[in-house]
Design an enzyme around this catalytic site. Structure first.
Site, PDB file in Angstrom:
ATOM      1  N   SER A  93      -0.433  -7.141  18.652  1.00 37.50           N
ATOM      2  CA  SER A  93      -1.266  -7.738  17.785  1.00 37.50           C
ATOM      3  C   SER A  93      -2.685  -8.091  18.144  1.00 37.50           C
ATOM      4  CB  SER A  93      -0.901  -9.468  17.842  1.00 37.50           C
ATOM      5  OG  SER A  93       0.440  -9.623  17.033  1.00 37.50           O
ATOM      6  N   THR A 126      18.335  -4.828  12.906  1.00 36.98           N
ATOM      7  CA  THR A 126      19.441  -3.749  13.198  1.00 36.98           C
ATOM      8  C   THR A 126      19.619  -3.283  14.345  1.00 36.98           C
ATOM      9  OG1 THR A 126      17.975  -1.937  12.695  1.00 36.98           O
ATOM     10  CG2 THR A 126      18.797  -2.772  10.648  1.00 36.98           C
ATOM     11  N   TYR A 138       0.698 -19.170  12.656  1.00 33.53           N
ATOM     12  CA  TYR A 138       0.704 -17.699  12.976  1.00 33.53           C
ATOM     13  C   TYR A 138       1.735 -17.064  12.314  1.00 33.53           C
ATOM     14  CZ  TYR A 138      -0.383 -13.660  15.790  1.00 33.53           C
ATOM     15  OH  TYR A 138      -0.565 -12.340  15.988  1.00 33.53           O
ATOM     16  N   SER A 139       1.092 -15.901  11.381  1.00 35.14           N
ATOM     17  CA  SER A 139       2.246 -15.106  10.585  1.00 35.14           C
ATOM     18  C   SER A 139       1.683 -13.855  10.453  1.00 35.14           C
ATOM     19  CB  SER A 139       2.279 -15.718   9.062  1.00 35.14           C
ATOM     20  OG  SER A 139       3.099 -14.779   8.366  1.00 35.14           O
ATOM     21  N   GLY A 152      -1.152  -9.225  22.652  1.00 36.03           N
ATOM     22  CA  GLY A 152      -0.194  -8.266  21.899  1.00 36.03           C
ATOM     23  C   GLY A 152       1.163  -8.251  22.612  1.00 36.03           C
TER      24      GLY A 152
END
Length: 373
Positions: A81, A146, A184-185, A322
């Protein structure tokens, strides 16, 4: 993001750990932060940890510290991030050039994309995206995993998506917060990447290269797109299973799921150099830098792609973290950019907030206020 979710892990063996620091001649003694490296490894359940501290002043120097195998000062790693600070910088440059306005609605630039289930792009500004006050659901939480072994704070790494598909997955859910409230998104920055492409005609990654990487000569930083293999030299990244503590290498990861919210690859040195340049006024005019650092919309939590942390000695440092598959990284810098610090652990199990705060205190606060671990 300012608060990261750590995964539960099993204890690890420490018999082969060693701590080392290396200082340039202009740096007369190692930074106190070096004493925290063993704690980063133990509490973060990481194979290795490293940091680079720099004083960007005449006669200043830098100190590199590492513990455990396999992290060098110039190694590439996934910065997660921290990508958001780069994206926000480009958006503010475009606003200064008149290519967009911070109070433009999402609908103006991306018509029809953010609609339905209580979401309304015409009521969400670019400013709200930058400050995480849009209320939009985080697409990372909306995507099915997945590969559960790789699902962590960064989301499902085995589920690459296009930015538009990521946004559609988010707006298929109702907002998580009222517009104007901080939440936060990653969806916010996926949208900003699309806006940059719409107004410039170029992918956001190309604009970051042209406007930031090339002028600052950040040769260790890249936006990999579809490339799963890290450029050389690089260190390895690991994921520790929360179920049984098994350590699995996850260095090669399809980065498309992260996109403008977190695909950046960088080095300790490049991240220090970027924050020094940004906060030192080399990328934004003073008024635009003040806008970037304005936290009023989020009630003091977050600016635009950057957030503050006040330390016990009264100093406030600025930066971002991050948290992505195989890596946790944190960059912080003084407001003038003259003192920067970046640390990394090579697993996606983040150190606790208390340990991270202790590490920043050790680096940035006077020695009398910084105690060993």
């Amino acid at each position: 993001m300012p608060i990261s979710r750590a995964l539960p892990v099993a204890p690890m063996v420490l018999t082969l750990l060693a701590v080392g620091t290396a200082s340039l001649p202009s740096e007369p003694h190692p930074t106190p932060a070096s004493s925290y490296l063993p704690r980063l490894v133990v509490e973060g359940r990481a194979p290795a940890a490293a940091f680079l501290a720099r004083h960007h002043t005449p006669g200043g120097g830098q100190t590199f510290g590492s513990t455990g195998p396999g992290i060098g000062p110039g190694d590439r790693f996934r910065a997660g991030s921290i990508t958001k600070t780069f994206v926000a910088t480009v958006v503010l440059q475009l606003a200064r050039e008149g290519e967009l306005g911070l109070d433009d609605s999402v609908e103006e630039h991306l018509p029809g994309l953010v609609q339905g289930h209580g979401n309304d792009g015409s009521a969400i500004s670019l400013r709200a995206l930058l400050t995480h006050t849009s209320g939009l659901y985080d697409y990372m939480a909306a995507l099915p995993a997945t590969d559960p072994a790789l699902t962590g704070a960064a989301g499902p790494s085995a589920q690459p998506v296009t930015p538009a598909a990521a946004v559609r997955a988010a707006v298929a859910r109702p907002p998580v917060a009222a517009r104007g409230s901080y939440a936060y998104s990653n969806t916010n920055y996926a949208l900003l990447g699309l806006v940059v492409q719409r107004v410039t005609g170029h992918p956001y990654a190309a604009e970051i290269r042209r406007r930031v990487l090339v002028p600052l000569r950040l040769t260790g930083t890249s936006l990999p797109g579809v490339r799963a293999v890290l450029p050389l030299p690089h260190s390895r990244g690991y994921h520790r299973s929360p179920a049984d503590g098994t350590l699995r290498e996850v260095t090669d990861v399809d980065p498309r799921f992260a996109g403008a919210a977190g695909e950046l690859v960088s080095t300790l040195a490049d991240l220090d150099a970027f924050y020094a340049a940004l906060l030192g006024g080399r990328l934004l005019l003073p008024a635009d830098l003040a806008t970037l650092l304005d936290t009023r919309a989020s009630a003091g939590v977050y600016g635009m792609g950057i957030y503050p942390q006040k330390l016990s000695c009264g100093l406030t440092v600025w930066g971002h973290n991050g948290h992505i598959t195989g890596s946790y990284v944190r960059s912080a810098a003084t407001r003038d950019g003259r003192h920067t610090f970046t640390f990394r652990v090579n697993t996606d199990t983040a150190p606790g907030a208390a340990l991270e705060a202790d590490l920043l205190e050790a680096e940035f606060c006077p020695p009398a206020r910084s105690e060993g671990p």
